[in-house]
Design a protein around this motif. Structure first.
Motif, PDB file in Angstrom:
ATOM      1  N   GLU A  71      -0.255  -0.476 -16.640  1.00 21.74           N
ATOM      2  CA  GLU A  71      -0.866  -0.945 -15.382  1.00 21.74           C
ATOM      3  C   GLU A  71       0.039  -0.749 -14.170  1.00 21.74           C
ATOM      4  O   GLU A  71       1.267  -0.870 -14.245  1.00 21.74           O
ATOM      5  CB  GLU A  71      -1.238  -2.434 -15.501  1.00 21.74           C
ATOM      6  CG  GLU A  71      -2.321  -2.720 -16.518  1.00 21.74           C
ATOM      7  CD  GLU A  71      -3.556  -1.823 -16.377  1.00 21.74           C
ATOM      8  OE1 GLU A  71      -4.112  -1.737 -15.276  1.00 21.74           O
ATOM      9  OE2 GLU A  71      -3.935  -1.194 -17.392  1.00 21.74           O
ATOM     10  N   HIS A  72      -0.598  -0.486 -13.050  1.00 23.11           N
ATOM     11  CA  HIS A  72       0.042  -0.553 -11.728  1.00 23.11           C
ATOM     12  C   HIS A  72       0.487  -2.002 -11.514  1.00 23.11           C
ATOM     13  O   HIS A  72      -0.154  -2.933 -12.005  1.00 23.11           O
ATOM     14  CB  HIS A  72      -1.013  -0.147 -10.684  1.00 23.11           C
ATOM     15  CG  HIS A  72      -0.502  -0.019  -9.289  1.00 23.11           C
ATOM     16  ND1 HIS A  72      -0.273  -1.113  -8.485  1.00 23.11           N
ATOM     17  CD2 HIS A  72      -0.197   1.070  -8.530  1.00 23.11           C
ATOM     18  CE1 HIS A  72       0.148  -0.701  -7.299  1.00 23.11           C
ATOM     19  NE2 HIS A  72       0.203   0.621  -7.301  1.00 23.11           N
ATOM     20  N   HIS A  73       1.571  -2.205 -10.779  1.00 23.30           N
ATOM     21  CA  HIS A  73       2.071  -3.566 -10.562  1.00 23.30           C
ATOM     22  C   HIS A  73       0.992  -4.502 -10.005  1.00 23.30           C
ATOM     23  O   HIS A  73       1.031  -5.708 -10.234  1.00 23.30           O
ATOM     24  CB  HIS A  73       3.267  -3.550  -9.602  1.00 23.30           C
ATOM     25  CG  HIS A  73       4.441  -2.780 -10.152  1.00 23.30           C
ATOM     26  ND1 HIS A  73       5.506  -2.387  -9.387  1.00 23.30           N
ATOM     27  CD2 HIS A  73       4.698  -2.327 -11.414  1.00 23.30           C
ATOM     28  CE1 HIS A  73       6.376  -1.712 -10.137  1.00 23.30           C
ATOM     29  NE2 HIS A  73       5.903  -1.675 -11.369  1.00 23.30           N
ATOM     30  N   ALA A  74       0.020  -3.928  -9.275  1.00 22.83           N
ATOM     31  CA  ALA A  74      -1.050  -4.757  -8.702  1.00 22.83           C
ATOM     32  C   ALA A  74      -1.926  -5.384  -9.780  1.00 22.83           C
ATOM     33  O   ALA A  74      -2.583  -6.403  -9.541  1.00 22.83           O
ATOM     34  CB  ALA A  74      -1.925  -3.904  -7.767  1.00 22.83           C
ATOM     35  N   ASN A  75      -1.945  -4.770 -10.969  1.00 23.10           N
ATOM     36  CA  ASN A  75      -2.744  -5.331 -12.066  1.00 23.10           C
ATOM     37  C   ASN A  75      -1.832  -5.843 -13.183  1.00 23.10           C
ATOM     38  O   ASN A  75      -2.240  -5.948 -14.329  1.00 23.10           O
ATOM     39  CB  ASN A  75      -3.715  -4.278 -12.614  1.00 23.10           C
ATOM     40  CG  ASN A  75      -4.841  -4.902 -13.434  1.00 23.10           C
ATOM     41  OD1 ASN A  75      -5.254  -6.041 -13.186  1.00 23.10           O
ATOM     42  ND2 ASN A  75      -5.317  -4.186 -14.432  1.00 23.10           N
ATOM     43  N   ASP A 123      -9.683  -2.366 -12.762  1.00 17.10           N
ATOM     44  CA  ASP A 123      -8.958  -1.867 -11.593  1.00 17.10           C
ATOM     45  C   ASP A 123      -9.445  -0.438 -11.368  1.00 17.10           C
ATOM     46  O   ASP A 123      -9.047   0.489 -12.079  1.00 17.10           O
ATOM     47  CB  ASP A 123      -7.453  -1.923 -11.876  1.00 17.10           C
ATOM     48  CG  ASP A 123      -6.633  -1.235 -10.782  1.00 17.10           C
ATOM     49  OD1 ASP A 123      -7.232  -0.590  -9.904  1.00 17.10           O
ATOM     50  OD2 ASP A 123      -5.392  -1.338 -10.825  1.00 17.10           O
ATOM     51  N   ASN A 152      -5.370 -10.049  -6.751  1.00 18.45           N
ATOM     52  CA  ASN A 152      -4.699 -11.335  -6.484  1.00 18.45           C
ATOM     53  C   ASN A 152      -5.707 -12.449  -6.262  1.00 18.45           C
ATOM     54  O   ASN A 152      -5.480 -13.594  -6.676  1.00 18.45           O
ATOM     55  CB  ASN A 152      -3.765 -11.209  -5.280  1.00 18.45           C
ATOM     56  CG  ASN A 152      -2.386 -10.708  -5.690  1.00 18.45           C
ATOM     57  OD1 ASN A 152      -1.557 -11.472  -6.176  1.00 18.45           O
ATOM     58  ND2 ASN A 152      -2.142  -9.421  -5.515  1.00 18.45           N
ATOM     59  N   PRO A 168       0.169 -10.099 -10.738  1.00 15.06           N
ATOM     60  CA  PRO A 168      -0.686 -11.292 -10.561  1.00 15.06           C
ATOM     61  C   PRO A 168      -0.958 -12.008 -11.891  1.00 15.06           C
ATOM     62  O   PRO A 168      -0.983 -13.243 -11.932  1.00 15.06           O
ATOM     63  CB  PRO A 168      -1.983 -10.715  -9.974  1.00 15.06           C
ATOM     64  CG  PRO A 168      -1.564  -9.455  -9.299  1.00 15.06           C
ATOM     65  CD  PRO A 168      -0.459  -8.889 -10.156  1.00 15.06           C
ATOM     66  N   SER A 219      -9.902   0.355  -3.535  1.00 13.30           N
ATOM     67  CA  SER A 219      -9.386   0.505  -2.164  1.00 13.30           C
ATOM     68  C   SER A 219     -10.127   1.628  -1.452  1.00 13.30           C
ATOM     69  O   SER A 219     -10.491   2.634  -2.075  1.00 13.30           O
ATOM     70  CB  SER A 219      -7.893   0.879  -2.196  1.00 13.30           C
ATOM     71  OG  SER A 219      -7.139  -0.099  -2.860  1.00 13.30           O
ATOM     72  N   CYS A 257       4.867   2.459  -8.729  1.00 11.68           N
ATOM     73  CA  CYS A 257       4.468   1.052  -8.927  1.00 11.68           C
ATOM     74  C   CYS A 257       4.016   0.810 -10.370  1.00 11.68           C
ATOM     75  O   CYS A 257       3.078   0.040 -10.607  1.00 11.68           O
ATOM     76  CB  CYS A 257       3.389   0.625  -7.945  1.00 11.68           C
ATOM     77  SG  CYS A 257       3.871   0.808  -6.234  1.00 11.68           S
ATOM     78  N   THR A 266      -7.195  -3.024  -3.221  1.00  9.64           N
ATOM     79  CA  THR A 266      -7.219  -3.386  -4.642  1.00  9.64           C
ATOM     80  C   THR A 266      -6.259  -4.545  -4.923  1.00  9.64           C
ATOM     81  O   THR A 266      -6.590  -5.486  -5.664  1.00  9.64           O
ATOM     82  CB  THR A 266      -6.791  -2.172  -5.493  1.00  9.64           C
ATOM     83  OG1 THR A 266      -7.575  -1.043  -5.114  1.00  9.64           O
ATOM     84  CG2 THR A 266      -6.969  -2.439  -6.967  1.00  9.64           C
ATOM     85  N   THR A 267      -5.068  -4.457  -4.365  1.00  6.74           N
ATOM     86  CA  THR A 267      -4.045  -5.481  -4.612  1.00  6.74           C
ATOM     87  C   THR A 267      -4.573  -6.854  -4.225  1.00  6.74           C
ATOM     88  O   THR A 267      -4.460  -7.821  -5.009  1.00  6.74           O
ATOM     89  CB  THR A 267      -2.774  -5.159  -3.792  1.00  6.74           C
ATOM     90  OG1 THR A 267      -2.347  -3.836  -4.125  1.00  6.74           O
ATOM     91  CG2 THR A 267      -1.660  -6.151  -4.072  1.00  6.74           C
TER      92      THR A 267
END
Ligand code: C6P
Length: 405
Positions: free
Chosen positions: A121-125, A199, A99, A128, A222, A363, A94-95
């Protein structure tokens, strides 16, 4: 139809193991789910019989590996209702998928544009989009939460002005466990001409998810949270957008023609899959798509939600224990705090009782700031769990509270 626990036990031999002398209760599925026998068998069969690179060789093993790899793409396409196989880009997870969108699609942003995400949101969303906003002179806005810990859409009209170019949100929160009103958010985003990214790290493989029905522009998820292996995930993208986007990695397999000064790009998805891809992992993800489809996505959603409802009710009934987020309707994670006990101590003591949970900010540091708890403990449920796991969790929390007086 309900899946008997005996079937699950046969598919996940890990459930028979002990940790610290106690039978394992695995409640860290939102971080990574366990891997069933058929998924491991598919990966093993590739390495045992068809191990070769894809798209390159003219020999039998390479042709078999290519068929398996591209077959996995078809399985993903069917699982998430992607419009075509060219819309299914394999990524590291997912990350990497988010990105890719922020780095490539994000190039179209102009100073004064805005991006709308949520505070949960999770840091992945989050990061970026933060970085993209800084690069482009754009504004990053956030949908707030209700007191219950679900998305508060009451101010959506104010947040969603015509300069918003992207709306990105988690379909299921990895802390609060709510299922976001995705259709409503996507329709609202479309009404101002904004693109949308879902996400789906905590939703694909946990409930029926259809890219076509959602009508979003991008969907990221993921493999390792849906019975698949680590190191693989997907970006599903609308074909016109993928066509218009520049690759962010260069190398083998993503080109049509190269001379010493210039290169032209292959069509999606290959344009975004530079180098030797994670072949075994993609094959494993394809097997995971088969596996969750066979269990039944409606059953997985209903089973997981029922366990979350029971767990949230049982935990919130314990004096000194606070559940973060809604008490019903969650899908997977149930985050909680115990008065006077650091979440890391909670997780360590639960582990001693054989119960695996995660502790930390998961996260999602800004969300934890809003919850007034720098970190929380989190029990997360999936296909391998049953009601008796909640009894073990509650009993283990009793041990924690006893140790801390
Ligand atoms: N959340 C958790 O324990 P990756 O790491 O790329 O596979 O997935 C990132 C990601 C993105 N969005 C959401 C909503 C997520 O939950 C995750 C991963 C795990 O909560 C690991 S931090």
């Amino acid at each position: 139809m309900a899946v008997p626990f005996e079937r699950i036990q046969a598919d996940f031999p890990v459930l028979a193991r002990e940790v610290h002398g106690r039978p394992l209760v695995y409640l860290d599925n939102s971080a990574t789910s366990q891997t069933p026998v058929p998924v491991r068998a598919a990966i093993d069969a590739y390495y045992a019989q068809s191990c070769a690179n894809v798209h390159r060789g003219l020999h039998a093993l390479s042709a078999e590996a290519t068929d398996l790899y591209e077959g996995a793409r078809d399985k993903v396409m069917r699982l998430v209702g992607a419009p075509g196989r060219e819309s299914v880009v394999f990524t590291r997870g997912t990350t990497a998928a988010i990105n890719l969108v922020a780095s490539s699609w994000g190039e179209c942003l102009q100073p004064g544009d805005a991006i709308l995400i949520t505070v949960a949101e999770h840091h992945a969303n989050l990061i970026p989009w933060q970085q993209l906003a800084k690069r482009k002179g754009a504004e990053l806005r956030h949908i707030p939460l209700t007191a219950e810990g679900t998305l508060d859409l009451s101010k959506l009209d104010e947040l969603l002005t015509p300069n918003v170019k992207m709306v990105a949100f988690a379909q299921v929160s990895n802390v609060l466990g709510y299922v976001a009103p995705a259709a409503e958010l996507i329709a609202a985003a479309k009404s101002v001409g904004a693109a949308t990214l879902v996400d789906a790290a905590q939703s694909v493989g946990h409930m029926p998810v259809s890219f076509a029905e959602l009508g979003c522009d991008f969907l990221a998820f993921s493999g390792h949270k849906m019975c698949g292996p680590t190191g693989i995930g997907c970006l599903i993208g609308r074909r016109e957008l993928l066509d218009a986007m520049e690759p962010i990695e260069y190398g083998g397999d993503m080109i049509v023609h190269v001379d010493l000064q210039n290169a032209t790009w292959n069509h999606p998805p290959y344009k975004f899959e530079a180098g030797t891809p994670p072949i075994a992992q993609a094959i494993g993800l394809g097997a995971a798509c088969d596996y969750v489809t066979e269990l039944g996505l409606d059953w997985i959603r209903d089973h997981t939600t029922a366990l979350c409802d029971q767990a949230a009710a049982a935990l919130s009934a314990i004096p000194g224990v606070r559940v973060h987020g809604p008490l019903t309707g969650r899908l997977g994670p149930v985050a909680f705090s115990i008065d006077g006990v650091h979440p890391h101590d909670v997780a360590t003591l639960l582990d001693g009782e054989g119960v695996a949970v995660r502790a930390g900010h998961h996260c999602a540091q800004p969300l934890h700031g809003l919850l007034g708890a720098p970190s929380t403990a989190r029990a997360s449920f999936y296909v391998t769990n049953r009601a008796s796991d909640i009894d073990r969790l509650v009993a283990a929390i009793g041990v924690v509270q006893k140790v801390f007086g």
